[in-house]
Design an enzyme around this catalytic site. Structure first.
Site, PDB file in Angstrom:
ATOM      1  N   LYS A  35       0.838  -1.207   0.000  1.00 40.40           N
ATOM      2  CA  LYS A  35       0.000   0.000   0.000  1.00 40.40           C
ATOM      3  C   LYS A  35       0.877   1.263   0.000  1.00 40.40           C
ATOM      4  CE  LYS A  35      -0.390  -0.353   5.043  1.00 40.40           C
ATOM      5  NZ  LYS A  35      -1.250  -0.827   6.151  1.00 40.40           N
ATOM      6  N   ARG A 130     -11.080  -0.316  13.907  1.00 37.61           N
ATOM      7  CA  ARG A 130     -10.727   0.476  12.743  1.00 37.61           C
ATOM      8  C   ARG A 130     -11.489  -0.047  11.534  1.00 37.61           C
ATOM      9  NH1 ARG A 130      -4.589   1.011  10.432  1.00 37.61           N
ATOM     10  NH2 ARG A 130      -5.053  -1.139   9.850  1.00 37.61           N
ATOM     11  N   TYR A 244      15.995  30.380   9.058  1.00 35.02           N
ATOM     12  CA  TYR A 244      14.823  31.163   9.458  1.00 35.02           C
ATOM     13  C   TYR A 244      14.717  31.260  10.979  1.00 35.02           C
ATOM     14  CZ  TYR A 244      12.847  30.966   4.724  1.00 35.02           C
ATOM     15  OH  TYR A 244      12.613  31.094   3.378  1.00 35.02           O
ATOM     16  N   MET A 292      12.152  24.699   3.409  1.00 28.05           N
ATOM     17  CA  MET A 292      11.427  23.901   2.416  1.00 28.05           C
ATOM     18  C   MET A 292      12.366  23.057   1.565  1.00 28.05           C
ATOM     19  SD  MET A 292       8.840  25.163  -0.605  1.00 28.05           S
ATOM     20  CE  MET A 292       7.707  26.000   0.484  1.00 28.05           C
TER      21      MET A 292
HETATM   22  C1  LIG Z   1      -0.548  -1.818   6.851  1.00 26.33           C
HETATM   23  C2  LIG Z   1      -1.164  -3.111   7.200  1.00 26.33           C
HETATM   24  C3  LIG Z   1      -0.375  -4.276   7.265  1.00 26.33           C
HETATM   25  C4  LIG Z   1       1.128  -4.241   7.228  1.00 26.33           C
HETATM   26  O1  LIG Z   1       1.558  -3.786   8.486  1.00 26.33           O
HETATM   27  P1  LIG Z   1       3.106  -3.597   8.860  1.00 26.33           P
HETATM   28  O2  LIG Z   1       3.067  -3.176  10.271  1.00 26.33           O
HETATM   29  O3  LIG Z   1       3.616  -2.535   7.955  1.00 26.33           O
HETATM   30  O4  LIG Z   1       3.773  -4.907   8.642  1.00 26.33           O
HETATM   31  C5  LIG Z   1      -1.030  -5.481   7.445  1.00 26.33           C
HETATM   32  N1  LIG Z   1      -2.376  -5.536   7.612  1.00 26.33           N
HETATM   33  C6  LIG Z   1      -3.152  -4.428   7.589  1.00 26.33           C
HETATM   34  C7  LIG Z   1      -4.624  -4.553   7.779  1.00 26.33           C
HETATM   35  C8  LIG Z   1      -2.571  -3.178   7.404  1.00 26.33           C
HETATM   36  O5  LIG Z   1      -3.343  -2.079   7.403  1.00 26.33           O
END
Ligand SMILES: *Cc1c(COP(=O)(O)O)cnc(C)c1O
Length: 349
Positions: A35, A130, A244, A292
């Site tokens: 992802k 969640r 800055y 930046m």
């Molecule tokens: C992001 C995610 C993972 C992977 O988790 P890591 O901690 O990065 O290994 C697995 N299952 C779900 C549902 C996630 O949202």
């Protein structure tokens, strides 16, 4: 060239996958979570390297992300979607052959009506609150859902990076209670869950961060290396300031390198007067505010003017940098900017 150089080590990525795969029994499948553009490192290259290492199942957060993964991998490997089957997703799920993890009775109804017979999994909530069906919801639709032949029953651990946290055991018990006797393949563990041991592995594990070199997988090989070129070097007298807001004032003669890279490149402003960069093994402290596009760095103690300084690499992991910035390795990786010159090292394509 004055942009930072981000090197992504695809061999290290593949090796991390194989090492995490080896932590569960041979009959436990190891997927790969890709992802958010493979945690910011580039999903096409990462997915291909992971497939070459042996991964056959991939997870994305949302259906839109499935497109780049399918394009990179071709028709074979399974691509599953954590957010399930949302309104408007039906064509993508169908055309890209995605497997939604259905999170609610609404999603289930939508899926069965829009794409009868299309593969799906089910996500159950075991306490994180969640995503996924709650125990009562699941009890209500369990028989119906199981009758449609889900590919996977999954849940996610809230505290897996804390091995002694009581939540792990509670979620494990809840997951067993909700899934025992279904005969459907099950998955509970992400990276942290893999490290909790075999009870947590079930039929499929879903590592993400560990593949990309982050905690809680302490033995991960670093995957991202980031070098920032030095644009200019100047010598300050005591009393002169940097950046800055004059938040750093030299109390002695100080040599300052201005490196190319700033908060627009995902280098947090929280590193101001705080983080370090490295020249070989020597730490060089950040002076003043991160701006930046630039950061001031103390190089007074170096023998010669450095052409570039390392922000990420063998000396400083994503978690070291995260700690200095008050965040986690996941955020450091996913914020890595678009402006870097990206190079994929020792890749197979
Ligand atoms: C992001 C995610 C993972 C992977 O988790 P890591 O901690 O990065 O290994 C697995 N299952 C779900 C549902 C996630 O949202």
């Amino acid at each position: 060239m004055s942009i930072g150089r981000l090197t992504i080590d695809l061999d290290a990525l593949a090796e991390n996958w194989r090492a995490l795969d080896a932590m569960s029994a041979p009959e436990v499948q190891t997927a790969a979570v890709v992802k958010a553009d493979a945690y910011g490192l580039g999903v096409a290259k990462a997915a291909r390297a992971l497939a070459a290492a042996g991964a056959r199942r991939f997870f994305v957060a949302v259906a839109e992300e499935g497109s780049a993964v399918r394009e990179a991998l071709g028709p074979g490997p399974e691509i599953a979607v954590f957010s399930g089957h949302m309104p408007g997703d039906t064509d993508m799920i169908h055309d890209l052959a995605l497997v939604p993890m259905l999170n609610s009775i609404d999603q289930m109804t939508r899926h069965f009506e829009a794409l009868p017979g299309h593969p799906f999994g089910i996500q159950l909530d075991t306490g994180m609150n969640r995503l996924g069906m709650e125990p009562a919801e699941w009890a209500a639709v369990r028989e119906l859902a199981l009758g449609q032949g889900p590919r996977l029953l999954m849940s996610h651990l809230a505290c897996a990076d804390e091995p002694d946290h009581e939540m792990n055991r509670q979620q494990l018990d809840a997951f067993i209670e909700m899934t025992e006797g279904t005969g459907v393949p099950r998955s509970l563990a992400a990276t942290g869950g893999i490290l909790l041991g075999p009870e947590y592995h079930f039929d499929l594990t879903r590592p993400g961060i560990g593949l990309y070199g982050g905690l809680p997988y302490e033995d991960a090989r670093p995957v991202a290396e980031l070098e920032l070129p030095v644009i200019q070097i100047r010598d300050l007298k005591a009393g002169e300031s940097v950046g800055y807001g004059n938040t750093f004032v030299a109390d002695r003669p100080t040599r300052v390198a201005t490196v190319s890279g700033g908060y627009a490149d995902g280098l947090s402003r929280h590193l101001s007067n705080h983080g370090v960069l490295f020249f070989e093994d020597t730490p060089c402290p950040i002076l003043g505010r991160v701006s930046m596009d630039m950061i001031g760095v103390d190089v007074s103690h170096l023998q010669a003017a450095p052409p570039a300084l390392a922000m990420l690499g063998a000396q400083q992991t994503v978690d070291d940098l995260a700690q200095a910035a008050g965040t986690i390795g996941y955020e450091v990786l996913t914020q890595l900017g678009r402006r870097y010159a990206r190079r994929y090292a020792r890749g197979r394509d």
